[in-house]
Every structure is written in C-alpha cells, then in structure tokens.
Design an enzyme around this catalytic site. Structure first.
Site, short mmCIF file in Angstrom:
data_model
loop_
_atom_site.label_atom_id
_atom_site.label_comp_id
_atom_site.label_asym_id
_atom_site.label_seq_id
_atom_site.Cartn_x
_atom_site.Cartn_y
_atom_site.Cartn_z
N THR A 142 -41.24 -21.01 -15.08
CA THR A 142 -41.46 -23.07 -15.48
C THR A 142 -42.95 -23.26 -14.44
O THR A 142 -42.06 -23.05 -13.13
CB THR A 142 -40.43 -23.80 -15.85
OG1 THR A 142 -40.72 -24.75 -16.16
CG2 THR A 142 -39.54 -23.31 -14.96
N ASP A 143 -43.46 -24.67 -14.84
CA ASP A 143 -43.70 -25.39 -13.84
C ASP A 143 -43.12 -26.63 -13.42
O ASP A 143 -42.75 -26.50 -12.19
CB ASP A 143 -44.95 -25.91 -13.98
CG ASP A 143 -44.59 -26.99 -15.42
OD1 ASP A 143 -43.48 -27.29 -15.83
OD2 ASP A 143 -45.49 -28.03 -15.38
N GLU A 144 -41.53 -26.71 -13.46
CA GLU A 144 -40.77 -27.48 -12.83
C GLU A 144 -39.86 -26.61 -11.57
O GLU A 144 -39.85 -27.72 -11.26
CB GLU A 144 -39.57 -27.48 -14.23
CG GLU A 144 -40.17 -28.38 -15.27
CD GLU A 144 -39.19 -29.25 -16.23
OE1 GLU A 144 -37.74 -29.37 -15.81
OE2 GLU A 144 -38.71 -29.15 -17.06
#
Ligand code: NAD
Ligand code: DAU
Length: 375
Positions: A142-144
């Site tokens: 994820t980009d998180e």
C-alpha cells in the site's frame, strides 16, 4: 536470478482471494487466462466473502481453499500438490480504523502470515528436490507505508522513505521489508506493488465509498472524519489488477512498483459527488425509489443532508498521492478508467447487487458502525 515465468506457465496461489481486491483479481485473471490454474487461500475473516467468487467456483483450474496463511503445513502442501509456482499475496487485515482499535490481528496476518508464505516459498522453490525452479512471489502493499504528504509535497515514489503512521501501515511496511530481505538474502524472485486507495465492486462496506453508498440508500448518517479535507488518490480496482498483471508478466525481480490513478480527491468532495450521483439516479428512476424508501430523495431531501461530522481518526494521514511513472515507463501501465466512469460503475453495481451486500449488514455490522461513529 531465475528465468522469468511466462504467463502461460504460471500456476497461481492467490492469498486473500475472497477479499475486495483479491476477488476482483481472480475475475480479471480468469477472464483473460481461462486455462490458467488459480488456487485461492483465504481464511474467510469478516472481510472475506465466498459469494464474491461465485461465478468462478466450479470453473476448470479454479479451486477455493479455506485456510490461514499462518498455517505453514497447509501452504507448503498447496504449493507442492498443485505445483504452484507463483504467489500473488493479497491476504491482510486491511482496515486502518480496526488496526487502531485492535492491532494484534494485523501483526499476526500481515507480518507473521507474510513470513510464513515466504518460508514455504523458499522451501518449495529454492530448496526443493529439483533445486531452484522458476517462480515468482508478488506482494501486494500500500501507499500508506510512505506516511503522509503536505499539500505541496511531490507524490510518493518508490524511493520515498518509509514512514508508516498507523498500526496497519506499520504492519504492511514490515511485510514489505521481509519480502525485500528474502529477495536480497535468499534470492527469492519477488516483486512488490504499493497501490493507492481502490474502489469498485465487492468492496466491504466499512470503507469510505461503499459505506457512503449504502448509508445513503438506508438514510443513515454519512460520517466525515474531522474536517473531511484529507486527500486520497483513488483507483478503480480493475486498474489495480491490470497493474499487478503487468508486474507478473514483465516486472523486474526485486523491484517495487507504485500503482495509482493520478486522481486526488478530498474525502468531503467524494462524499458530495456520490450524494449528487445518487440523487440524480433516484430522480430518474421510480423503481429505485420503491426499492430504497429510506433514501432522502424519497422524502424530498438531498442525500447531502445526511453528512455528519464525527471525531477524527487518531493519527489520520492528511494526504496520499502516487507517482506511477515507473510502472508506466517500464511496463506500459495506464489506468483504463476515468474516475467519472469508475464511480458510476461502482454505484450501479451496488444498486444492482443487494444480494451481495444485504447479508453483510447484520447485527455485528450494525454494532460495529455504532461503536465507530460515536463522537
Ligand atoms: P480485504 O480486507 O477486503 O480482504 C482481505 C482478505 O484477506 C479477506 O478475504 C480475508 O478473509 C483474507 N485474510 C485475512 N487474514 C487472513 C489470513 N490470516 N489468512 C488467509 N486469508 C486472510 O482487503 P483488500 O482491500 O482486498 O486488500 C487486499 C490487499 O491489498 C491488502 O494486502 C491491502 O493491504 C492491499 N491494499 C489495499 C488497498 C485498498 O484500497 N483496499 C490499497 C492498496 C493496497
Ligand atoms: O491508501 C491505500 C489504503 O486505502 C489501503 O492500504 C487500505 O487497506 C484501505 O483501507 C484504504 O485506507 P484508507 O484509510 O484511506 O481508507 P478508508 O476507506 O478507511 O478511508 C478513506 C478516507 O475516508 C480516510 O481519510 C478516512 C475517511 N473516512 C473513512 C470512513 C470509513 C471518513 O471520513 N469516514 C468514514 O466513515
């Protein structure tokens, strides 16, 4: 390095295939490669739903196995028995709010579970009776993991330093590091993708977009965390699947690829857009007004009247944005859906598929909603 596997030679283990993106990926893959072998391993947690795979069950080359990615013996047996040479790893605890209330499961599945898969893959593909065999381990992330951006910051690139802010993001970052370590240390043929927020069919209604659609249909409040000005970069789920397929086909071993839609929206604007589109749909369609009598349009009110500001998510990341230049330049990836089209498709899907979401809205779900939005 191993010779890359051609798509025709890939035999897939898809973990988390009964979840939102995993199920969409199974449909995407079997539609394009109907001859392929695809085994789904999914623990059917609250987020897993076999109904999302209904049209695939019984098809040649498709098998569903209920089980935990932490079960080493099971994973090893599946790899050996079905001669699987490719893992596409979606299985995870995926909801940030749940990770704030109760992080344990996130560490168990996202970190330890990923490690179990890596160990089994190493044993089968590097240290088996035939020695090293062609294989691929693709990890969905994820980009998180990159943390949060200020308004003027450039979008996340693959070399943006990791700075995870929630227990969910930290557990995903840990899993990315384990995947990297298995490539670097043992030579496992891995790739990783870090994607932005997905939306589309089969999305569990705890996440913003499906939650807002279903709450409007039922005349329930639309909870906006904080000021609603947090920004996410939304991608139609099929475009994520396309990106994963390109990485499987041509991605370079040991590399990470960011996948995103160049489509930044503030939460409040997304909610307002969905309100507008549903108001329009109801104005044009008497049958909808009959089917969903609690929708505000049926009482002469705008859906926006349901908007309700609630306590902010602790540690809430302000902005995500993905720079997808690498996957575009190297692998020719381009999202195929404009947001306008993707969101309409999604709303239509939820309007048509109450058979899929109705069973999810039981007492447990209602209690969870209640607990979430007090404040
Ligand atoms: P989801 O929560 O909808 O589905 C997760 C699936 O994993 C469920 O079917 C669940 O039953 C299964 N699962 C959970 N624990 C398991 C275990 N121990 N063993 C086997 N199966 C287990 O998640 P999603 O939104 O489809 O996300 C899939 C992946 O993509 C995750 O790794 C997530 O971090 C990542 N991702 C999601 C998004 C997004 O916007 N949803 C964006 C980027 C990356
Ligand atoms: O960025 C990728 C990530 O996107 C994935 O890794 C996660 O698995 C996925 O769940 C998603 O995380 P978010 O936290 O961004 O998604 P969510 O739908 O929970 O929330 C989107 C935004 O909307 C976020 O800023 C919080 C806000 N929100 C969410 C809910 C559920 C609200 O304001 N109200 C809500 O009721």
């Amino acid at each position: 390095m191993t010779e890359p596997l051609s798509i025709a030679d890939m035999r897939l283990l898809v973990t988390g295939g009964a979840g939102f993106i995993g199920a969409n990926f199974c449909h995407y893959w079997k539609q394009r490669y109907p001859q392929s072998t695809l085994v789904v391993l999914d623990a059917l947690t609250y987020a897993g739903n076999r109904a999302s795979l209904k049209s695939l069950e019984g098809q040649e080359g498709f098998l569903f196995v209920a089980g935990d990615i932490n079960d080493y013996a099971l994973v090893e047996r599946l790899l050996a028995e079905h001669r699987l040479n490719t893992i596409v790893h979606f299985a995870a605890e995926s909801h940030v709010d749940r990770s704030i209330h109760d992080p344990d499961a996130f560490l168990r599945t996202n970190i330890l579970g990923t490690h179990t898969l890596l160990q089994a893959a190493r044993k089968q593909w590097l240290d088996g009776p035939e020695g090293r065999i062609p294989h691929r381990f693709h990890h969905i992330s994820t980009d998180e993991v990159y943390g949060t951006l200020r308004p003027q910051d450039p979008a996340f690139r693959e070399d943006t330093p990791y700075a995870p802010n929630s227990p969910y993001a930290a557990s995903k970052a840990a899993s990315d590091h384990l995947v990297r370590a298995y490539q670097h240390t043992y030579g496992l043929a891995t790739t990783t993708s870090n994607c932005s927020n997905n939306y589309g069919p089969y999305h569990f209604p705890e996440k913003l977009i499906p939650l807002v659609i279903l709450n409007i249909l039922h005349g329930r409040p639309l909870p906006i965390y904080g000021d609603g000005q947090q920004i996410r970069d939304w991608l139609f789920v099929e475009d994520h699947c396309q990106g994963i397929a390109r990485i499987l086909e041509k991605g370079r071993e040991g590399e990470s690829y960011n996948i995103g839609g160049h489509n930044e929206w503030a939460n409040l604007d997304i909610v307002r857009l969905i309100c507008r589109l549903l108001d329009q749909a109801f104005a044009e369609d008497a049958e909808l007004r009959q089917r969903y009598p609690q929708m505000p349009a049926c009482h002469g009110q705008a859906a926006e009247s349901l908007i309700s500001y609630v306590k902010d998510r602790p540690g809430h990341d302000r902005r995500y944005a993905i720079d997808a230049h690498k996957i575009s330049a190297e692998l020719g990836y381009q999202p195929q859906h404009r947001f306008e089209e993707g969101i309409r498709k999604t709303i239509d899907w939820y309007l048509q598929r109450s058979d899929w979401w109705q069973p999810l809205l039981g007492e447990q779900y209602a209690a969870w909603l209640e607990k979430q939005y007090v404040g």
